[in-house]
Enzyme design. Structure first.
Site, PDB file in Angstrom:
ATOM      1  CD1 TRP A 101      36.346  42.132  48.320  1.00  0.00           C
ATOM      2  CD2 TRP A 101      36.369  43.823  46.847  1.00  0.00           C
ATOM      3  NE1 TRP A 101      36.191  41.601  47.057  1.00  0.00           N
ATOM      4  CE2 TRP A 101      36.193  42.612  46.149  1.00  0.00           C
ATOM      5  CE3 TRP A 101      36.425  45.005  46.125  1.00  0.00           C
ATOM      6  CZ2 TRP A 101      36.068  42.557  44.749  1.00  0.00           C
ATOM      7  CZ3 TRP A 101      36.299  44.963  44.742  1.00  0.00           C
ATOM      8  CH2 TRP A 101      36.132  43.742  44.072  1.00  0.00           C
ATOM      9  CG  ASP A 137      31.944  46.658  50.699  1.00  0.00           C
ATOM     10  OD1 ASP A 137      30.926  46.006  50.423  1.00  0.00           O
ATOM     11  OD2 ASP A 137      32.991  46.610  50.007  1.00  0.00           O
ATOM     12  CE  LYS A 179      30.424  39.931  45.096  1.00  0.00           C
ATOM     13  NZ  LYS A 179      31.253  41.095  45.298  1.00  0.00           N
TER      14      LYS A 179
HETATM   15  C1  LIG Z   1      32.227  42.044  45.002  1.00  0.00           C
HETATM   16  C2  LIG Z   1      32.599  43.052  46.004  1.00  0.00           C
HETATM   17  C3  LIG Z   1      32.773  44.411  45.671  1.00  0.00           C
HETATM   18  C4  LIG Z   1      32.676  44.897  44.250  1.00  0.00           C
HETATM   19  O1  LIG Z   1      31.371  44.821  43.772  1.00  0.00           O
HETATM   20  P1  LIG Z   1      31.054  45.270  42.262  1.00  0.00           P
HETATM   21  O2  LIG Z   1      29.597  45.017  42.131  1.00  0.00           O
HETATM   22  O3  LIG Z   1      31.901  44.421  41.357  1.00  0.00           O
HETATM   23  O4  LIG Z   1      31.416  46.703  42.141  1.00  0.00           O
HETATM   24  C5  LIG Z   1      33.049  45.300  46.684  1.00  0.00           C
HETATM   25  N1  LIG Z   1      33.171  44.897  47.966  1.00  0.00           N
HETATM   26  C6  LIG Z   1      33.014  43.605  48.322  1.00  0.00           C
HETATM   27  C7  LIG Z   1      33.140  43.224  49.757  1.00  0.00           C
HETATM   28  C8  LIG Z   1      32.745  42.650  47.349  1.00  0.00           C
HETATM   29  O5  LIG Z   1      32.586  41.362  47.704  1.00  0.00           O
END
Ligand SMILES: *Cc1c(COP(=O)(O)O)cnc(C)c1O
Length: 360
Positions: free
Chosen positions: A102, A171, A195
């Protein structure tokens, strides 16, 4: 009705209480006689709900009072671009920490808008650790330092935010609300809801207004943080249903005692699974340094890789859903976000031990 134990990486399990509340309120939201999907985002009942959600986010996460709480669309993925679009105006360069899939995607997206410098990486060792971050490598002329708090595919997680002399961007897609995080140590934190805090369709951005500058010239209004802040994330129609489920999930988080309580349970869940892996005499493997292991995603391999497909199949038959690893890493992965109970994790641990006993 018997539901499987759900270890999906995202979208992922929701608290049972939230699902039941959604069901109960589906035909009548807040006494309106219609569902939340059928009313205006500018109607009083929705605006009231939005206000409650905002104050709940601020309370649960101890967000500094001057920070913006934005609820946007496009997922964390869009933030990979929206952040450089908004922060690259003067300094067309940013620093990134490379810890897995990511953070790599985030850095690649930012390269479209300027220069990206990787100031620390654990690529060389197969993303088995959080790399050492030498403060003197951080470029003082960069717009920000970006890191990925929890690498969802590789299963590594920071134990504390990096110390940064420049604005810190995080993030926290797969970890926000699962553990205490010092919001004030950051200038921007983003996370899609699906999540640890709801369903897909809404992305939380916590933002220190002091770092805002004019966005790049081609930035559309909907991607301009300042405009979204001024409009309280209601410039155009938001994903109202996702917003609603996020709000209910926040209420659930507060009912169970808040993030500190969830964190203690989450640590227990993770310890349990890593314990099963580490005590399997190499039948199951996880190569991440123990201090850097994720409490949200537990990736593992079976040393005899040809058993992995069978594991997924048998697990499914026994009521365990979503255990296949990320397509980029292969193997297996148990995602154990807030809504996954300790009972579910202990049941998975027992299944893993039984599978090891019969196939080891
Ligand atoms: C799932 C995830 C993303 C992407 O998220 P989306 O909602 O699909 O855009 C980005 N960074 C991390 C760390 C993730 O786990």
């Amino acid at each position: 009705m018997s539901r499987p134990f759900n270890f999906s990486a995202g979208p992922s399990a929701l608290p049972m209480d939230v699902l039941l509340q959604v069901r109960d309120e589906l035909l009548d939201f807040a006494g309106t006689g219609v569902s939340v999907m059928e009313i205006s985002h500018r109607s009083q009942p929705f605006m009231d709900f939005a206000h409650r959600t905002d104050t709940a986010v601020r309370r649960v996460l101890a967000v500094p009072s001057d920070y913006h709480v934005l609820l946007l669309q496009g997922g964390s993925y869009l933030q990979f671009s929206q952040i450089p679009m908004n922060l690259f105006h003067q300094k067309k360069t940013a620093d990134y920490i490379h810890t897995g899939l990511w953070s790599e995607q985030a850095a690649n997206a930012a390269r479209q808008y300027g220069e990206v410098r990787i100031i620390a990486s654990s690529y060389e060792t197969g993303f088995d650790r959080i790399p050492e971050i030498n403060e003197s490598n951080i470029n003082l002329d960069a717009a920000y330092l970006h890191y990925t708090e929890n690498e969802t595919a590789q299963g590594l997680q920071f134990s504390k935010p990096p110390v940064s002399p420049i604005p810190l961007v995080c993030d926290a897609c797969s970890s926000l609300m699962s553990k205490p995080l010092d919001i004030s140590a950051h200038d921007l934190i983003y996370a899609s809801a699906q999540k640890n805090m709801g369903i897909a369709g809404v992305t939380m951005v916590l933002l220190n207004p002091a770092i805002l500058d004019k966005p790049l010239a081609s930035t559309p209004q909907v991607l301009d943080f300042s405009i979204q802040a001024k409009k309280q994330s209601l410039l155009n129609t938001p994903s109202t249903f996702s917003w609603y489920v996020l709000g209910l999930t926040l209420e659930w988080i507060e009912r169970v005692g808040g993030i500190d309580v969830l964190y203690e349970i989450n640590k227990k869940k993770a310890q349990h699974l890593y314990g099963v892996i580490d005590k399997s005499n190499g039948f199951y493997t996880n190569g991440v340094w123990s201090d850097d292991r994720s409490i949200n995603n537990v990736p593992f391999h079976i040393a005899e890789t040809n058993l992995e497909d069978l594991f997924v199949k048998e697990a499914q038959k026994n009521g365990f859903h979503g255990l296949k690893g990320h397509q980029s890493t292969g193997g297996l992965r148990a995602s154990i976000y807030n809504a996954v109970t300790l009972d579910a994790v202990q049941a998975l641990g027992a299944f893993m031990r039984e599978f090891e006993r019969t196939h080891g």
